[in-house]
Every structure is written in C-alpha cells, then in structure tokens.
Design a protein around this motif. Structure first.
Motif, PDB file in Angstrom:
ATOM      1  N   ARG A  26      13.368 -47.338   6.113  1.00 22.14           N
ATOM      2  CA  ARG A  26      14.478 -48.303   6.061  1.00 22.14           C
ATOM      3  C   ARG A  26      15.463 -48.074   7.206  1.00 22.14           C
ATOM      4  N   SER A  27      15.557 -46.826   7.668  1.00 17.91           N
ATOM      5  CA  SER A  27      16.506 -46.519   8.740  1.00 17.91           C
ATOM      6  C   SER A  27      16.145 -47.209  10.053  1.00 17.91           C
ATOM      7  N   VAL A  28      14.883 -47.613  10.192  1.00 15.42           N
ATOM      8  CA  VAL A  28      14.472 -48.328  11.404  1.00 15.42           C
ATOM      9  C   VAL A  28      14.188 -49.801  11.110  1.00 15.42           C
ATOM     10  N   GLY A  29      14.638 -50.261   9.932  1.00 15.59           N
ATOM     11  CA  GLY A  29      14.595 -51.696   9.647  1.00 15.59           C
ATOM     12  C   GLY A  29      13.421 -52.211   8.850  1.00 15.59           C
ATOM     13  N   HIS A  30      12.562 -51.300   8.349  1.00 13.48           N
ATOM     14  CA  HIS A  30      11.406 -51.767   7.572  1.00 13.48           C
ATOM     15  C   HIS A  30      11.801 -52.127   6.138  1.00 13.48           C
ATOM     16  N   THR A  31      11.129 -53.120   5.589  1.00 19.55           N
ATOM     17  CA  THR A  31      11.231 -53.412   4.161  1.00 19.55           C
ATOM     18  C   THR A  31      10.218 -52.531   3.448  1.00 19.55           C
ATOM     19  N   ALA A  74     -12.507 -54.777  -3.012  1.00 23.13           N
ATOM     20  CA  ALA A  74     -11.875 -56.069  -3.312  1.00 23.13           C
ATOM     21  C   ALA A  74     -11.727 -56.930  -2.064  1.00 23.13           C
ATOM     22  N   GLY A  75     -12.144 -56.392  -0.920  1.00 20.22           N
ATOM     23  CA  GLY A  75     -12.066 -57.159   0.322  1.00 20.22           C
ATOM     24  C   GLY A  75     -10.728 -57.078   1.028  1.00 20.22           C
ATOM     25  N   SER A  76      -9.885 -56.143   0.608  1.00 29.46           N
ATOM     26  CA  SER A  76      -8.577 -55.992   1.245  1.00 29.46           C
ATOM     27  C   SER A  76      -8.697 -55.184   2.523  1.00 29.46           C
ATOM     28  N   ALA A  77      -8.089 -55.689   3.588  1.00 31.07           N
ATOM     29  CA  ALA A  77      -8.129 -54.987   4.880  1.00 31.07           C
ATOM     30  C   ALA A  77      -6.774 -54.375   5.213  1.00 31.07           C
ATOM     31  N   ILE A  78      -5.908 -54.194   4.216  1.00 31.00           N
ATOM     32  CA  ILE A  78      -4.577 -53.652   4.483  1.00 31.00           C
ATOM     33  C   ILE A  78      -4.694 -52.256   5.094  1.00 31.00           C
ATOM     34  N   PRO A  79      -4.014 -51.988   6.218  1.00 26.57           N
ATOM     35  CA  PRO A  79      -4.106 -50.663   6.861  1.00 26.57           C
ATOM     36  C   PRO A  79      -3.515 -49.572   5.969  1.00 26.57           C
ATOM     37  N   ILE A  80      -4.199 -48.438   5.935  1.00 27.89           N
ATOM     38  CA  ILE A  80      -3.774 -47.311   5.090  1.00 27.89           C
ATOM     39  C   ILE A  80      -3.485 -46.086   5.940  1.00 27.89           C
ATOM     40  N   ILE A  81      -2.308 -45.509   5.712  1.00 29.12           N
ATOM     41  CA  ILE A  81      -1.904 -44.263   6.358  1.00 29.12           C
ATOM     42  C   ILE A  81      -1.841 -43.194   5.265  1.00 29.12           C
ATOM     43  N   PHE A  82      -2.735 -42.233   5.319  1.00 28.38           N
ATOM     44  CA  PHE A  82      -2.748 -41.177   4.312  1.00 28.38           C
ATOM     45  C   PHE A  82      -1.781 -40.072   4.695  1.00 28.38           C
ATOM     46  N   VAL A  83      -1.071 -39.564   3.681  1.00 36.96           N
ATOM     47  CA  VAL A  83      -0.256 -38.357   3.852  1.00 36.96           C
ATOM     48  C   VAL A  83      -0.633 -37.393   2.737  1.00 36.96           C
ATOM     49  N   LYS A 106       1.423 -33.148   5.381  1.00 36.87           N
ATOM     50  CA  LYS A 106       2.813 -32.755   5.129  1.00 36.87           C
ATOM     51  C   LYS A 106       2.989 -31.279   5.484  1.00 36.87           C
ATOM     52  N   PRO A 107       4.107 -30.893   6.109  1.00 34.00           N
ATOM     53  CA  PRO A 107       5.177 -31.784   6.593  1.00 34.00           C
ATOM     54  C   PRO A 107       4.781 -32.403   7.943  1.00 34.00           C
ATOM     55  N   PHE A 108       4.956 -33.696   8.055  1.00 35.14           N
ATOM     56  CA  PHE A 108       4.614 -34.389   9.298  1.00 35.14           C
ATOM     57  C   PHE A 108       5.897 -34.736  10.053  1.00 35.14           C
ATOM     58  N   ARG A 109       5.762 -35.001  11.334  1.00 36.55           N
ATOM     59  CA  ARG A 109       6.923 -35.401  12.125  1.00 36.55           C
ATOM     60  C   ARG A 109       7.286 -36.832  11.786  1.00 36.55           C
ATOM     61  N   ASP A 110       8.566 -37.109  11.666  1.00 35.46           N
ATOM     62  CA  ASP A 110       9.016 -38.467  11.357  1.00 35.46           C
ATOM     63  C   ASP A 110       8.430 -39.480  12.341  1.00 35.46           C
ATOM     64  N   GLN A 111       8.437 -39.131  13.621  1.00 37.85           N
ATOM     65  CA  GLN A 111       7.974 -40.072  14.634  1.00 37.85           C
ATOM     66  C   GLN A 111       6.490 -40.384  14.481  1.00 37.85           C
ATOM     67  N   ASP A 112       5.705 -39.394  14.031  1.00 36.41           N
ATOM     68  CA  ASP A 112       4.275 -39.638  13.818  1.00 36.41           C
ATOM     69  C   ASP A 112       4.064 -40.694  12.733  1.00 36.41           C
ATOM     70  N   LEU A 114       6.348 -42.986  11.780  1.00 37.01           N
ATOM     71  CA  LEU A 114       6.873 -44.264  12.275  1.00 37.01           C
ATOM     72  C   LEU A 114       5.884 -44.927  13.234  1.00 37.01           C
ATOM     73  N   ASP A 115       5.264 -44.130  14.090  1.00 33.12           N
ATOM     74  CA  ASP A 115       4.272 -44.679  15.025  1.00 33.12           C
ATOM     75  C   ASP A 115       3.077 -45.257  14.269  1.00 33.12           C
ATOM     76  N   ALA A 116       2.627 -44.537  13.241  1.00 32.35           N
ATOM     77  CA  ALA A 116       1.474 -44.997  12.461  1.00 32.35           C
ATOM     78  C   ALA A 116       1.807 -46.286  11.709  1.00 32.35           C
ATOM     79  N   VAL A 117       2.985 -46.359  11.141  1.00 32.98           N
ATOM     80  CA  VAL A 117       3.400 -47.567  10.427  1.00 32.98           C
ATOM     81  C   VAL A 117       3.494 -48.749  11.387  1.00 32.98           C
ATOM     82  N   HIS A 118       4.043 -48.509  12.570  1.00 34.08           N
ATOM     83  CA  HIS A 118       4.130 -49.570  13.574  1.00 34.08           C
ATOM     84  C   HIS A 118       2.732 -50.096  13.919  1.00 34.08           C
ATOM     85  N   ARG A 119       1.795 -49.175  14.129  1.00 33.60           N
ATOM     86  CA  ARG A 119       0.422 -49.592  14.442  1.00 33.60           C
ATOM     87  C   ARG A 119      -0.194 -50.359  13.279  1.00 33.60           C
TER      88      ARG A 119
END
Length: 208
Positions: A26-31, A74-83, A106-112, A114-119
């Motif tokens: 949320r700090s970088v504007g994501h819902t 189910a045919g969903s192609a939603i991107p998944i980021i595992f932690v 965990k613990p992962f870098r915040d930027q890692d 954020l980069d994965a979510v952006h991708r």
C-alpha cells in the motif's frame, strides 16, 4: 475505456506477515486484499482486472502449492509470487515448473517483493489485453460466412486467388469477393494483417 484497477492478493496465515506485506504494498500505491487461508481466497469473488497473488507456501489446510495446482486446473493464469520461511530447493523447483513467477524466502528484501509484484501485474495486464484482442477477433470471425472462412484460411496459408478458386471450384472473381468481404469483416488492412489474425485465432479457426 479505463482499465480496471489492479489488485494484489496476499495469502498468509501469519497475521503479522500479512499486515507487513499489505503495508509495504500500500505504501507504493497498490490495492491489496488479504486472506488467512487458501480456502478463504477461493471463496472470494474476484473482480475483473489485472491481479497477482503473493502466496505463502505452508499454511493450515490446503498449501500454497495445492492452491497453485487448483488455480491452474481451473484455467486461471493469475501470476503467483511464493513467499516462504521453510523453502527448499525441491519446493522452489516444483513451484517454478508449475508456472510461479517468483519464489522468495523469508526474510526477503522489500524491493525484491515490490519488483516481483510489478512484474506480476504487468504480465497480467498483457494477458488481459491479449484476451480482449482475441475475444474481439473471435467476434469478427463469427460474422464470416462458411465460404468466407474457407477463403480466409486458404489466403492466410499463402494460396493465390486462382489457386483458391481451383480448390473450391469457384471463379476467381467470386474468390476475390469472398476475400474482400473477409478482409472487411475482420478489419484487416492487408494480407499480412489477415495472416496475423489467423495465427492468433489458431485452433479456433481450424474448428470452424
């Protein structure tokens, strides 16, 4: 028309980790929408629009890997980021082979993260645009007569009008009319444009 709002879904049974990830995103504007289990995510009615999932691997009930398999089935192609705090090589390989976008320990870098979510969101936006484009092509293709579809397939395969005429036992003039109609209905500006549309339609064009 404005693109629907992008959403990041965070699924983790650890309340403090959920809150931490949600605050970061949320700090970088994501819902962000959070869930404490894979089951609660499956029961949620997701709105249309680009999205990605930040997913813990080990949770009570169905695991993150099980959710990944269920979404794929189910045919969903939603991107998944595992932690995970318990990741091992075999688990990471299994997740990535099954199509996971990223696997962070965990613990992962915040930027890692954020980069994965952006991708992930960009990938889902591209997929959404491709789906909308394909839906539009299918709607146009449905307007073609069976003869126009035949001519379109053969023209896209590289046959000349006279070859199509001989193949279908038609006059060359008639083939030209069908080809012009197909071009107009498909909104193709040129033969290469029609070929690209045919390639995009793929199996759909062969089944009709």
């Amino acid at each position: 028309m404005a693109e629907p709002e992008a959403v990041v879904y965070v699924i983790d049974d650890d309340a403090s980790m959920r809150a931490s990830i949600e605050s970061l995103l949320r700090s970088v504007g994501h819902t962000v929408v959070t869930f404490d289990s894979t089951q609660s995510f499956l029961e949620f009615s997701r709105p249309e629009g680009p999205a990605c999932v930040v997913l813990d691997v080990r949770m009570p009930g169905a695991s993150g890997l099980e959710l990944q398999r269920e979404l794929a089935a189910a045919g969903s192609a939603i991107p998944i980021i595992f932690v995970t705090g318990h990741g091992d090589i075999a688990m990471s390989v299994a997740a990535m082979k099954a199509g996971a976008l990223e696997f962070l320990t965990k613990p992962f870098r915040d930027q890692d993260l954020l980069d994965a979510v952006h991708r992930g969101l960009e990938e889902d936006r591209r997929r959404s645009r491709r789906d909308l484009h394909l839906d539009a092509l299918r709607e146009r293709y449905a307007l073609l007569t069976s003869r126009e579809r035949q001519v379109m397939r053969m023209a896209a395969a590289g046959l000349l009008n006279k070859q199509i005429a001989a193949e279908l036992a038609l006059s060359e003039v008639t083939v030209k009319v069908h080809r012009a109609n197909a071009m107009q209905k498909m909104q193709a500006r040129s033969l290469p444009d029609l070929v690209r549309m045919s390639d995009s339609l793929g199996a759909h064009i062969q089944e009709s």
